[in-house]
Design a protein around this motif. Structure first.
Motif, PDB file in Angstrom:
ATOM      1  N   ILE A   1       0.837  -1.200   0.000  1.00  0.00           N
ATOM      2  CA  ILE A   1       0.000   0.000   0.000  1.00  0.00           C
ATOM      3  C   ILE A   1       0.868   1.245   0.000  1.00  0.00           C
ATOM      4  O   ILE A   1       0.633   2.193  -0.753  1.00  0.00           O
ATOM      5  CB  ILE A   1      -0.936  -0.005   1.222  1.00  0.00           C
ATOM      6  CG1 ILE A   1      -1.853  -1.224   1.183  1.00  0.00           C
ATOM      7  CG2 ILE A   1      -1.754   1.275   1.280  1.00  0.00           C
ATOM      8  CD1 ILE A   1      -2.731  -1.364   2.406  1.00  0.00           C
ATOM      9  N   LEU A   2       1.893   1.234   0.841  1.00  0.00           N
ATOM     10  CA  LEU A   2       2.766   2.403   0.960  1.00  0.00           C
ATOM     11  C   LEU A   2       3.469   2.705  -0.350  1.00  0.00           C
ATOM     12  O   LEU A   2       3.648   3.873  -0.718  1.00  0.00           O
ATOM     13  CB  LEU A   2       3.783   2.158   2.075  1.00  0.00           C
ATOM     14  CG  LEU A   2       4.682   3.330   2.466  1.00  0.00           C
ATOM     15  CD1 LEU A   2       3.852   4.508   2.930  1.00  0.00           C
ATOM     16  CD2 LEU A   2       5.656   2.914   3.559  1.00  0.00           C
ATOM     17  N   GLN A   3       3.844   1.675  -1.086  1.00  0.00           N
ATOM     18  CA  GLN A   3       4.534   1.883  -2.366  1.00  0.00           C
ATOM     19  C   GLN A   3       3.650   2.640  -3.349  1.00  0.00           C
ATOM     20  O   GLN A   3       4.091   3.570  -4.027  1.00  0.00           O
ATOM     21  CB  GLN A   3       4.955   0.539  -2.960  1.00  0.00           C
ATOM     22  CG  GLN A   3       5.706   0.666  -4.288  1.00  0.00           C
ATOM     23  CD  GLN A   3       6.108  -0.691  -4.837  1.00  0.00           C
ATOM     24  OE1 GLN A   3       5.796  -1.723  -4.264  1.00  0.00           O
ATOM     25  NE2 GLN A   3       6.806  -0.690  -5.960  1.00  0.00           N
ATOM     26  N   VAL A   4       2.378   2.240  -3.424  1.00  0.00           N
ATOM     27  CA  VAL A   4       1.452   2.910  -4.343  1.00  0.00           C
ATOM     28  C   VAL A   4       1.185   4.343  -3.894  1.00  0.00           C
ATOM     29  O   VAL A   4       1.157   5.275  -4.700  1.00  0.00           O
ATOM     30  CB  VAL A   4       0.140   2.115  -4.450  1.00  0.00           C
ATOM     31  CG1 VAL A   4      -0.880   2.869  -5.300  1.00  0.00           C
ATOM     32  CG2 VAL A   4       0.402   0.742  -5.048  1.00  0.00           C
ATOM     33  N   LEU A   5       1.004   4.545  -2.587  1.00  0.00           N
ATOM     34  CA  LEU A   5       0.758   5.895  -2.073  1.00  0.00           C
ATOM     35  C   LEU A   5       1.939   6.803  -2.357  1.00  0.00           C
ATOM     36  O   LEU A   5       1.770   7.970  -2.752  1.00  0.00           O
ATOM     37  CB  LEU A   5       0.483   5.837  -0.572  1.00  0.00           C
ATOM     38  CG  LEU A   5      -0.772   5.077  -0.125  1.00  0.00           C
ATOM     39  CD1 LEU A   5      -0.854   5.049   1.390  1.00  0.00           C
ATOM     40  CD2 LEU A   5      -2.024   5.704  -0.712  1.00  0.00           C
ATOM     41  N   ASP A   6       3.157   6.296  -2.144  1.00  0.00           N
ATOM     42  CA  ASP A   6       4.363   7.086  -2.442  1.00  0.00           C
ATOM     43  C   ASP A   6       4.390   7.486  -3.909  1.00  0.00           C
ATOM     44  O   ASP A   6       4.706   8.631  -4.257  1.00  0.00           O
ATOM     45  CB  ASP A   6       5.628   6.280  -2.108  1.00  0.00           C
ATOM     46  CG  ASP A   6       5.871   6.161  -0.621  1.00  0.00           C
ATOM     47  OD1 ASP A   6       5.323   6.984   0.135  1.00  0.00           O
ATOM     48  OD2 ASP A   6       6.604   5.247  -0.203  1.00  0.00           O
ATOM     49  N   GLN A   7       4.049   6.539  -4.764  1.00  0.00           N
ATOM     50  CA  GLN A   7       4.100   6.788  -6.205  1.00  0.00           C
ATOM     51  C   GLN A   7       3.085   7.843  -6.624  1.00  0.00           C
ATOM     52  O   GLN A   7       3.405   8.774  -7.372  1.00  0.00           O
ATOM     53  CB  GLN A   7       3.833   5.479  -6.929  1.00  0.00           C
ATOM     54  CG  GLN A   7       3.880   5.565  -8.439  1.00  0.00           C
ATOM     55  CD  GLN A   7       3.660   4.197  -9.054  1.00  0.00           C
ATOM     56  OE1 GLN A   7       4.367   3.250  -8.757  1.00  0.00           O
ATOM     57  NE2 GLN A   7       2.661   4.101  -9.892  1.00  0.00           N
ATOM     58  N   VAL A   8       1.857   7.725  -6.118  1.00  0.00           N
ATOM     59  CA  VAL A   8       0.817   8.698  -6.457  1.00  0.00           C
ATOM     60  C   VAL A   8       1.191  10.080  -5.937  1.00  0.00           C
ATOM     61  O   VAL A   8       1.014  11.088  -6.626  1.00  0.00           O
ATOM     62  CB  VAL A   8      -0.544   8.242  -5.882  1.00  0.00           C
ATOM     63  CG1 VAL A   8      -1.592   9.335  -6.059  1.00  0.00           C
ATOM     64  CG2 VAL A   8      -1.002   6.969  -6.563  1.00  0.00           C
ATOM     65  N   THR A   9       1.746  10.143  -4.732  1.00  0.00           N
ATOM     66  CA  THR A   9       2.137  11.428  -4.157  1.00  0.00           C
ATOM     67  C   THR A   9       3.258  12.069  -4.964  1.00  0.00           C
ATOM     68  O   THR A   9       3.239  13.277  -5.225  1.00  0.00           O
ATOM     69  CB  THR A   9       2.578  11.244  -2.697  1.00  0.00           C
ATOM     70  OG1 THR A   9       1.516  10.649  -1.953  1.00  0.00           O
ATOM     71  CG2 THR A   9       2.943  12.564  -2.063  1.00  0.00           C
ATOM     72  N   GLU A  10       4.234  11.261  -5.390  1.00  0.00           N
ATOM     73  CA  GLU A  10       5.337  11.792  -6.190  1.00  0.00           C
ATOM     74  C   GLU A  10       4.840  12.306  -7.531  1.00  0.00           C
ATOM     75  O   GLU A  10       5.259  13.373  -8.001  1.00  0.00           O
ATOM     76  CB  GLU A  10       6.395  10.706  -6.394  1.00  0.00           C
ATOM     77  CG  GLU A  10       7.188  10.367  -5.133  1.00  0.00           C
ATOM     78  CD  GLU A  10       8.134   9.202  -5.353  1.00  0.00           C
ATOM     79  OE1 GLU A  10       8.204   8.711  -6.510  1.00  0.00           O
ATOM     80  OE2 GLU A  10       8.800   8.784  -4.394  1.00  0.00           O
ATOM     81  N   GLU A  11       3.949  11.561  -8.164  1.00  0.00           N
ATOM     82  CA  GLU A  11       3.421  11.997  -9.456  1.00  0.00           C
ATOM     83  C   GLU A  11       2.622  13.286  -9.312  1.00  0.00           C
ATOM     84  O   GLU A  11       2.711  14.183 -10.150  1.00  0.00           O
ATOM     85  CB  GLU A  11       2.541  10.897 -10.055  1.00  0.00           C
ATOM     86  CG  GLU A  11       3.307   9.675 -10.510  1.00  0.00           C
ATOM     87  CD  GLU A  11       2.389   8.602 -11.036  1.00  0.00           C
ATOM     88  OE1 GLU A  11       1.162   8.779 -10.948  1.00  0.00           O
ATOM     89  OE2 GLU A  11       2.896   7.583 -11.539  1.00  0.00           O
ATOM     90  N   GLU A  12       1.852  13.382  -8.240  1.00  0.00           N
ATOM     91  CA  GLU A  12       1.060  14.587  -8.022  1.00  0.00           C
ATOM     92  C   GLU A  12       1.962  15.783  -7.761  1.00  0.00           C
ATOM     93  O   GLU A  12       1.722  16.885  -8.251  1.00  0.00           O
ATOM     94  CB  GLU A  12       0.112  14.368  -6.835  1.00  0.00           C
ATOM     95  CG  GLU A  12      -0.954  15.426  -6.678  1.00  0.00           C
ATOM     96  CD  GLU A  12      -0.481  16.600  -5.843  1.00  0.00           C
ATOM     97  OE1 GLU A  12      -1.078  17.695  -5.946  1.00  0.00           O
ATOM     98  OE2 GLU A  12       0.490  16.439  -5.083  1.00  0.00           O
ATOM     99  N   ALA A  13       3.068  15.569  -7.012  1.00  0.00           N
ATOM    100  CA  ALA A  13       3.997  16.663  -6.736  1.00  0.00           C
ATOM    101  C   ALA A  13       4.685  17.126  -8.013  1.00  0.00           C
ATOM    102  O   ALA A  13       4.939  18.313  -8.204  1.00  0.00           O
ATOM    103  CB  ALA A  13       5.030  16.213  -5.704  1.00  0.00           C
ATOM    104  N   ALA A  14       4.964  16.162  -8.914  1.00  0.00           N
ATOM    105  CA  ALA A  14       5.644  16.517 -10.165  1.00  0.00           C
ATOM    106  C   ALA A  14       4.770  17.343 -11.081  1.00  0.00           C
ATOM    107  O   ALA A  14       5.265  18.103 -11.912  1.00  0.00           O
ATOM    108  CB  ALA A  14       6.102  15.246 -10.883  1.00  0.00           C
ATOM    109  N   THR A  15       3.454  17.217 -10.956  1.00  0.00           N
ATOM    110  CA  THR A  15       2.536  17.945 -11.837  1.00  0.00           C
ATOM    111  C   THR A  15       1.759  19.034 -11.110  1.00  0.00           C
ATOM    112  O   THR A  15       0.860  19.629 -11.689  1.00  0.00           O
ATOM    113  CB  THR A  15       1.532  16.976 -12.479  1.00  0.00           C
ATOM    114  OG1 THR A  15       0.799  16.309 -11.437  1.00  0.00           O
ATOM    115  CG2 THR A  15       2.242  15.939 -13.327  1.00  0.00           C
ATOM    116  N   SER A  16       2.114  19.295  -9.857  1.00  0.00           N
ATOM    117  CA  SER A  16       1.321  20.243  -9.066  1.00  0.00           C
ATOM    118  C   SER A  16       1.425  21.666  -9.591  1.00  0.00           C
ATOM    119  O   SER A  16       0.550  22.490  -9.325  1.00  0.00           O
ATOM    120  CB  SER A  16       1.774  20.204  -7.599  1.00  0.00           C
ATOM    121  OG  SER A  16       3.144  20.570  -7.496  1.00  0.00           O
TER     122      SER A  16
END
Length: 535
Positions: A271-286
């Motif tokens: 679960i943590l791996q997916v959450l980290d990935q989604v958060t990183e992608e969102e930060a990259a496009t914020s």
């Protein structure tokens, strides 16, 4: 003092309360007179536990009280409460930002008076912030927000599981939202029989709650609607209930709740791996404002204005379009100048020839032969047949998804003439067809076309695609379509020769295999698709 949640006041039935338990009211004093009750913040009927904000009269500080209520003469209840208190004592040495630190544990005869109708208490640091149920009272939160909220709590669970601790994050009123926007276990005290697997289910249920506003485990607060289930009894995925939820985030929430050995998520690390990935992608496009498909306004324009002090600069795509535009203008200007000069020279040359005053300058022009008077008027289909090998431009392109959605708002970018603007699939931890059979982009033409080639410009080598024709824009499955070509994409442009028997108004580019990202996940991007008609 924080206001108790409206959800908390109607969250449970309070079954198991002792008739003498009239001290559990705001202003009452418990714990041998040390703790004064300030406000109730929830009830967990499964453990006959009440969650209170209290005041430590000795140290003059606010604390979180998990109060186990019941009849001391009930041996079963007393044993269960003892097990919960024992687990809370083991967690007293566990320190993590995602968990409120246990300060003390009181049991019958050790700080708890039997006449109070209390079987035990867990005292923890008070967590300032907001009730989780208040956060979703107006509806689910955005997917990226859900990931950011849950990530610190998932990290706490993962750390605790490494040392064999069960935290008990399987009830929404045990959790609060901190001022810096993170979920935190505010009322420690896991159920007597809770396992590590129950923590994983709890994380999945919390993610489901944030994405849908529904609770997916049994015996949740009565003020929160339960998750709907399908014919097989499994909960309906969040991206079915709410469009725009990333497929992978939806899948991880559902799979965390499943008890099956195959397909179920059994560790918090996944679960943590997916959450980290989604958060990183969102930060990259914020920094990129989202455009509303209906109004054309950016999210920053609709919600919160973004103020900048640096003069805005055009993006790479904008610079490229400006360069092309200026080049076209320059070429047209030069052509007009040449035409004017040639016309002037031709005029004077013709005059000199007619009068014998100087050498003539020959000007050669080529004109198209006159159209036959019997030819039919030109139409779209006639123009198509009259220009074999010409490009066919779709009227529109839409994302085609048999399960959920990935990035439908960006589908139109594959025909905008700029390969640097990308449509991207969601990022998946497993290759198709584990999560879904595939994903596609359906092009619609004004008139049926017969193609010879489809060219795909993509930065995702290894992506496997098929080209299909379809009778409709939204076929129920691929069995009603016809495959006319396939290829594995390279980095850059891949030209796919197709064999199309009959003209079709709908052409589908169907991705059957995503490109590896290099980090163990899979994602594909497409910059441009061009269609060439058959000769």
């Amino acid at each position: 003092m924080s206001r108790p949640s409206e959800h908390a006041r109607g969250a449970g039935t309070g079954r198991g309360l002792s008739p003498v338990n009239n001290l559990l009211l705001p202003g009452g004093v418990v714990g041998d007179g040390r703790y004064r009750l300030l406000a109730q913040f929830g009830i967990d009927d499964r453990a006959n536990a009440q969650f209170w904000r209290g005041r430590d009269g000795q140290l003059n500080r606010d604390v979180a009280l998990t109060i186990l209520v019941g009849d001391p003469a009930d041996s079963t209840a007393a044993v269960g409460a003892g097990r919960t208190l024992e687990r809370a004592m083991h967690a007293a040495n566990f320190v993590h930002p995602g968990v409120s630190r246990v300060l003390d544990v009181l049991s019958l005869g050790s700080g708890v008076v039997p006449s109070e109708g209390i079987l035990g208490m867990v005292i923890a640091e008070w967590t300032h912030g907001t009730d989780l149920l208040d956060v979703i009272s107006d509806g689910p939160v955005p997917s990226a927000t859900a990931s950011r909220l849950l990530e610190p709590l998932a990290a706490a669970v993962e750390t605790a599981h490494h040392v064999g601790l069960v935290l008990g994050v399987d009830h929404p009123q045990r959790v609060r939202v901190t001022p810096d926007g993170a979920l935190k276990l505010a009322f420690p005290g896991p159920l007597p029989m809770a396992t590590l697997r129950d923590d994983v289910k709890g994380l999945g249920a919390l993610l489901y709650l944030l994405l849908t506003g529904r609770w997916a485990l049994p015996d949740g607060p009565t003020a929160v609607p339960g998750a709907p289930t399908g014919p097989d009894g499994s909960v309906v995925p969040p991206n079915i209930l709410r469009s725009g939820v990333p497929a992978e985030l939806s899948s991880i929430a559902v799979r965390s709740l499943e008890d099956t050995a195959v397909g179920g998520i059994r560790t918090s690390a996944a679960i943590l791996q997916v959450l980290d990935q989604v958060t990183e992608e969102e930060a990259a496009t914020s920094l990129i404002p989202a455009i509303d498909a209906n109004t054309g306004a950016s999210r920053a324009e609709k919600d919160d204005a973004v103020w900048i002090t640096k003069k805005p600069e055009p993006s790479r795509g904008q610079r490229r379009k400006l360069t092309v535009w200026f080049t076209v203008v320059a070429v047209l200007t030069l052509a007009i100048v040449i035409w004017v000069v040639t016309s002037v020279i031709g005029f004077f040359s013709g005059s000199s020839s007619s009068t014998g005053g100087g050498p003539a300058v020959a000007v050669t022009t080529t004109t198209a032969p006159p159209a036959s008077s019997s030819a039919p008027p030109a139409s779209s289909s006639a123009a198509t047949s009259a220009n074999p090998g010409a490009a066919a431009t779709p009227a529109s392109v839409a994302e085609f998804n048999l399960k959920g959605s990935d990035n439908p708002g960006k589908a139109k970018l594959v025909i905008d003439g700029d390969p640097s603007t990308l449509w991207k699939s969601s990022t998946y931890q497993q290759q198709f067809p584990l999560y879904k059979p595939g994903i596609g982009l359906m092009a619609k033409f004004d008139q049926p076309v017969k193609l010879a080639q489809v060219a795909i410009n993509s930065p995702s080598p290894g992506t496997v695609v098929e080209i299909h024709t379809s009778d409709t824009a939204d076929p129920s499955d691929l069995s009603s379509t016809q495959t006319i070509g396939n290829a594995t994409l390279v980095d850059g442009q891949t030209i796919i020769n197709v064999t199309q028997a009959q003209p079709s108004q709908y052409i589908l580019v169907w991705i059957t295999q995503l490109a590896p990202t290099g980090s163990g996940s899979f994602q594909s991007s497409i910059g441009e698709i061009t269609y060439t008609q058959a000769q």
